[in-house]
Design an enzyme around this catalytic site. Structure first.
Site, PDB file in Angstrom:
ATOM      1  N   THR A  98       0.872  -1.177   0.000  1.00 40.14           N
ATOM      2  CA  THR A  98       0.000   0.000   0.000  1.00 40.14           C
ATOM      3  C   THR A  98       0.905   1.221   0.000  1.00 40.14           C
ATOM      4  O   THR A  98       1.638   1.462   0.956  1.00 40.14           O
ATOM      5  CB  THR A  98      -0.915   0.028   1.241  1.00 40.14           C
ATOM      6  OG1 THR A  98      -1.646  -1.190   1.288  1.00 40.14           O
ATOM      7  CG2 THR A  98      -1.868   1.207   1.176  1.00 40.14           C
ATOM      8  N   LYS A 173      -7.264   1.499  -3.197  1.00 37.01           N
ATOM      9  CA  LYS A 173      -6.890   1.075  -1.834  1.00 37.01           C
ATOM     10  C   LYS A 173      -7.114   2.225  -0.840  1.00 37.01           C
ATOM     11  O   LYS A 173      -7.523   2.001   0.304  1.00 37.01           O
ATOM     12  CB  LYS A 173      -5.432   0.615  -1.834  1.00 37.01           C
ATOM     13  CG  LYS A 173      -4.875   0.243  -0.469  1.00 37.01           C
ATOM     14  CD  LYS A 173      -5.493  -1.019   0.124  1.00 37.01           C
ATOM     15  CE  LYS A 173      -4.922  -1.284   1.514  1.00 37.01           C
ATOM     16  NZ  LYS A 173      -5.480  -2.462   2.150  1.00 37.01           N
ATOM     17  N   LYS A 241       0.393   5.388   8.164  1.00 27.77           N
ATOM     18  CA  LYS A 241       0.963   5.668   6.829  1.00 27.77           C
ATOM     19  C   LYS A 241      -0.148   5.799   5.791  1.00 27.77           C
ATOM     20  O   LYS A 241      -0.203   6.757   5.028  1.00 27.77           O
ATOM     21  CB  LYS A 241       1.931   4.540   6.472  1.00 27.77           C
ATOM     22  CG  LYS A 241       2.481   4.547   5.063  1.00 27.77           C
ATOM     23  CD  LYS A 241       2.081   3.373   4.181  1.00 27.77           C
ATOM     24  CE  LYS A 241       1.934   2.010   4.718  1.00 27.77           C
ATOM     25  NZ  LYS A 241       1.424   0.988   3.833  1.00 27.77           N
TER      26      LYS A 241
HETATM   27  P1  NAP Z   1       5.379  -6.395   7.440  1.00 27.99           P
HETATM   28  O1  NAP Z   1       5.064  -7.643   8.169  1.00 27.99           O
HETATM   29  O2  NAP Z   1       6.162  -5.333   8.123  1.00 27.99           O
HETATM   30  O3  NAP Z   1       6.116  -6.817   6.086  1.00 27.99           O
HETATM   31  C1  NAP Z   1       6.901  -5.953   5.311  1.00 27.99           C
HETATM   32  C2  NAP Z   1       8.127  -6.736   4.905  1.00 27.99           C
HETATM   33  O4  NAP Z   1       8.876  -5.980   3.962  1.00 27.99           O
HETATM   34  C3  NAP Z   1       9.047  -7.008   6.106  1.00 27.99           C
HETATM   35  O5  NAP Z   1       9.416  -8.366   6.105  1.00 27.99           O
HETATM   36  C4  NAP Z   1      10.211  -6.076   5.845  1.00 27.99           C
HETATM   37  O6  NAP Z   1      11.452  -6.541   6.288  1.00 27.99           O
HETATM   38  C5  NAP Z   1      10.229  -6.002   4.325  1.00 27.99           C
HETATM   39  N1  NAP Z   1      10.877  -4.770   3.915  1.00 27.99           N
HETATM   40  C6  NAP Z   1      10.531  -3.508   4.232  1.00 27.99           C
HETATM   41  N2  NAP Z   1      11.382  -2.642   3.682  1.00 27.99           N
HETATM   42  C7  NAP Z   1      12.282  -3.371   3.012  1.00 27.99           C
HETATM   43  C8  NAP Z   1      13.405  -3.033   2.242  1.00 27.99           C
HETATM   44  N3  NAP Z   1      13.775  -1.748   2.069  1.00 27.99           N
HETATM   45  N4  NAP Z   1      14.127  -4.051   1.701  1.00 27.99           N
HETATM   46  C9  NAP Z   1      13.742  -5.325   1.892  1.00 27.99           C
HETATM   47  N5  NAP Z   1      12.692  -5.714   2.605  1.00 27.99           N
HETATM   48  C10 NAP Z   1      11.958  -4.731   3.156  1.00 27.99           C
HETATM   49  O7  NAP Z   1       4.037  -5.710   6.921  1.00 27.99           O
HETATM   50  P2  NAP Z   1       2.732  -6.388   6.277  1.00 27.99           P
HETATM   51  O8  NAP Z   1       1.657  -6.413   7.295  1.00 27.99           O
HETATM   52  O9  NAP Z   1       3.104  -7.625   5.556  1.00 27.99           O
HETATM   53  O10 NAP Z   1       2.313  -5.246   5.243  1.00 27.99           O
HETATM   54  C11 NAP Z   1       2.987  -5.070   3.995  1.00 27.99           C
HETATM   55  C12 NAP Z   1       2.265  -3.995   3.194  1.00 27.99           C
HETATM   56  O11 NAP Z   1       0.936  -4.423   2.931  1.00 27.99           O
HETATM   57  C13 NAP Z   1       2.145  -2.644   3.903  1.00 27.99           C
HETATM   58  O12 NAP Z   1       2.265  -1.610   2.962  1.00 27.99           O
HETATM   59  C14 NAP Z   1       0.759  -2.683   4.504  1.00 27.99           C
HETATM   60  O13 NAP Z   1       0.235  -1.387   4.680  1.00 27.99           O
HETATM   61  C15 NAP Z   1       0.019  -3.472   3.445  1.00 27.99           C
HETATM   62  N6  NAP Z   1      -1.153  -4.245   3.903  1.00 27.99           N
HETATM   63  C16 NAP Z   1      -1.147  -4.926   5.082  1.00 27.99           C
HETATM   64  C17 NAP Z   1      -2.260  -5.654   5.464  1.00 27.99           C
HETATM   65  C18 NAP Z   1      -2.306  -6.426   6.761  1.00 27.99           C
HETATM   66  O14 NAP Z   1      -3.413  -6.761   7.199  1.00 27.99           O
HETATM   67  N7  NAP Z   1      -1.184  -6.754   7.381  1.00 27.99           N
HETATM   68  C19 NAP Z   1      -3.398  -5.695   4.638  1.00 27.99           C
HETATM   69  C20 NAP Z   1      -3.368  -5.024   3.418  1.00 27.99           C
HETATM   70  C21 NAP Z   1      -2.235  -4.296   3.054  1.00 27.99           C
HETATM   71  P3  NAP Z   1      11.886  -6.549   7.846  1.00 27.99           P
HETATM   72  O15 NAP Z   1      11.453  -7.888   8.292  1.00 27.99           O
HETATM   73  O16 NAP Z   1      13.349  -6.339   7.846  1.00 27.99           O
HETATM   74  O17 NAP Z   1      11.122  -5.425   8.509  1.00 27.99           O
END
Ligand code: NAP
Length: 295
Positions: A98, A173, A241
Site C-alpha cells: 500500500t 486502496k 501511513k
Molecule cells: P510487514 O510484516 O512489516 O512486512 C513488510 C516486509 O517488507 C518485512 O518483512 C520487511 O522486512 C520487508 N521490507 C521492508 N522494507 C524493506 C526493504 N527496504 N528491503 C527489503 N525488505 C523490506 O508488513 P505487512 O503487514 O506484511 O504489510 C505489507 C504492506 O501491505 C504494507 O504496505 C501494509 O500497509 C500493506 N497491507 C497490510 C495488510 C495487513 O493486514 N497486514 C493488509 C493489506 C495491506 P523486515 O522484516 O526487515 O522489517
C-alpha cells in the site's frame, strides 16, 4: 498453469503468506527480504534466497514487491540494487505494497523507459485473507499487463479487479482505507459502550455482527478486542501511513474528509503511546484508557 520463475521481495505478514501460495502452486520462487530470517519458512519450502532485489530480478521475468512504506518501495524497486536494475526487457514488475499513487506512476514511467511493464496492485483482506489466499486485489497499469498477471493473482486472491491506469490500484486502496478508518473507530466505540453497559462483547458481536453493522473490522478485529488480543494483523504504524497518504491525496484534490482526519489523529495518538506495532484493533487500548476502563 505453466510454472515459472517468480521473484518475491518483502516476506512479512502479508508477503510471506502470499509467496507461500506461489510455492505451493509449484512455481520456482526467488526471494529477498531485509531481515533474512523472515524468508526461512519459504526457503524451507524450496524458495531460493537472493542477496538483493536486483539479484532476484536477474532470475525472473515477473517480480512482486510487498514491503512496508513508500520509501521501502522506492528502495527495493528504484534503488541502486533495486529490482529494476536487474530486470530484462519484457518483464513485469508488480508492487503490492500500500503506497502512494504518485510513486506508482513514477515507477510505471521509469519501468517503461527500459521496456518493463509495471502494475500497482495493493490488497485488502488482512493477515487472514493472505493466509487463506482470499485477498481482494485492486490493480492499476496497462490492461494487457493485468491480463498477463491474472493467473498469478488468482493463486492468492479471490476478488481481483482492473481499476485503470498506473496509480488507480493505489487510489482504490485509499478508498478502502478511508472506509476502514471510520469503521475501526466505530467498532472500538461500539465495544466500549457494550462493556460499559455490562454486556459481554462476544455476545454483542454474535448478534450485531450479522445485522446492518456486519463488517470485517467487527467480526474479525472486534473478536480480537474481546479476547484482548492486540497482536498485528495490520500494524497501527502502517495504518497511520495509509491515512497520511489518503489525506495528502485528498488535500491535493481539494477534498474535505473530516472523519478520516479525526481517526488519523486517534491513531497518531496510539503511535505516540508506543502502540505502533500493535494491530489496528489496539485503538481500543487508547480509548479504554481515556475512559478509565483499563485495557
Ligand atoms: P510487514 O510484516 O512489516 O512486512 C513488510 C516486509 O517488507 C518485512 O518483512 C520487511 O522486512 C520487508 N521490507 C521492508 N522494507 C524493506 C526493504 N527496504 N528491503 C527489503 N525488505 C523490506 O508488513 P505487512 O503487514 O506484511 O504489510 C505489507 C504492506 O501491505 C504494507 O504496505 C501494509 O500497509 C500493506 N497491507 C497490510 C495488510 C495487513 O493486514 N497486514 C493488509 C493489506 C495491506 P523486515 O522484516 O526487515 O522489517
Amino acid at each position: 498453469m505453466e510454472t515459472e520463475n517468480i521473484g518475491w521481495i518483502g516476506t512479512g505478514i502479508m508477503g510471506g503468506s502470499m509467496c507461500l501460495h506461489l510455492l505451493k502452486a509449484g512455481h520456482r520462487v526467488y526471494v529477498y527480504n531485509r531481515t533474512k530470517e523472515k524468508t526461512d519458512r519459504l526457503t524451507a519450502q524450496g524458495a531460493t534466497w537472493c542477496e538483493s532485489p536486483a539479484k532476484v530480478a536477474e532470475n525472473c521475468s515477473r517480480i512482486f514487491t510487498m514491503v512496508g512504506y513508500p520509501n521501502d518501495v522506492r528502495a527495493v524497486i528504484l534503488g541502486a540494487d533495486g529490482a529494476l536494475a536487474g530486470m530484462a526487457t519484457g518483464s513485469i514488475l508488480v508492487d503490492m505494497t500500500t503506497s502512494e499513487p504518485s510513486l506508482a506512476r513514477e515507477i510505471f514511467a521509469r519501468a517503461g523507459q527500459q521496456k518493463v511493464s509495471a502494475l500497482d496492485a495493493p490488497v485488502s483482506g488482512g493477515d487472514i485473507g493472505a493466509r487463506e489466499g482470499k485477498l481482494a486485489i485492486m490493480v492499476g497499469g496497462e490492461r494487457e499487463t493485468f491480463d498477463a498477471c491474472l493467473p498469478i493473482f488468482e493463486i492468492f486472491g479471490e476478488n481481483i479487479a482492473y481499476m485503470g491506469g498506473a496509480g488507480a490500484g493505489q487510489h482504490t486502496k485509499m478508498s478502502n482505507q478511508i472506509m476502514i478508518a471510520s469503521t475501526m473507530a466505530g467498532v472500538v466505540e461500539s465495544l466500549l459502550y457494550a462493556a460499559k453497559s455490562g454486556l459481554d462483547m462476544d455476545e454483542v458481536i454474535d448478534i450485531i455482527g450479522k445485522g446492518a453493522a456486519a463488517a470485517f473490522s467487527l467480526n474479525v478485529l472486534g473478536r480480537r478486542i474481546a479476547k484482548r488480543d492486540f497482536n498485528p494483523g495490520f500494524f497501527i504504524k502502517h495504518f497511520v501511513k495509509d491515512m497520511g497518504i489518503a489525506l495528502d491525496e485528498a488535500k491535493r484534490m481539494n477534498l474535505m474528509l473530516p472523519s478520516l482526519s479525526l481517526v488519523h489523529q486517534f491513531y497518531v495518538g496510539a503511535k505516540a503511546l508506543g502502540y505502533e506495532n500493535l494491530g489496528t484493533q489496539g485503538l481500543y487500548k487508547v480509548l479504554a484508557g481515556l475512559n478509565h476502563m483499563g485495557n
